[in-house]
Write an enzyme that holds these catalytic residues in place. Sequence first.
Site: not given
Length: 270
Positions: A42-43, A81, A111, A113, A180
């Site tokens: 999602d970057s 993500d 993925k 978070e 991270e």
Amino acid sequence: MVTTRDLRERAGDEPITMLTAYDAPTASVVDEAGIDAILVGDSMGNAVLGHDSTLPVTLAEVRSRTAAVARATEDALVVADMPFLSFGVDEAESVENAGRMLKEADADAVKLESGPHTVELTRRLSELGIPVMAHLGLTPQHVNRTGGYRRQGTDPDEAERLLELARDHEAAGAFALVLEHVPANLAAQVTAALDVPTVGIGAGPDTDGQVLVITDVLGLDDWSPPFSEQYADLRGEMAEAVTAFREEVEDGSFPAEEHSHVEDDVDGVY
Ligand code: KIV
């Protein structure tokens, strides 16, 4: 084809490589270079969609980009993500959203978070056959709670909580864990405590693998985080190419004869 099982078995062994990609041409370069996993992160919000955070990224955007990446990828594991609020609010909706990444976009895994709220979801998704990569430390979707993109796990309590959560996600079935922006010595301890591999970004050299954002690696952005490394200056090269095009159009040297064709039959229609 790299599988989640292959990556799980690489813990403590040969380093795992992961890069983000958000489109087919980039994915095919990354895949052909032998990178193990491609994260459709999602970057993309900051990296290619022009937002100043990841929060506005939608499920449809990640799904469409994941499908493009998957179409161009032969060997690497493709990880989608899950964007902000597409998971963790309601279990059934989270399962459906994650499942669509595999069913409709051909992702191999998702993925999340992670935090205390994703332990049970990780278990449920894993049981259903949706492999989960967990993500602890700096989780940019929580920027409004954390008050910035700061280093995490920097005091003993926070570090212990992070280690505990890493263990909980492993026990819940996560096949790998992104760490991270945490101290290198904490990442080393988490890595030693887990059987599944850790993949670090800003987490020092002792994780089982490394991940970076592709636009940072290629030098496409004018800013990149201090823990990243720029291996090319594509922004500079793009600027040169675009300027060369403008100059050639303006001075009449493009298009040249080899870029044009003439049909004798259409002479004289005007
Ligand atoms: O969205 C992303 O690209 C990520 C990586 C930085 C791990 O989460």
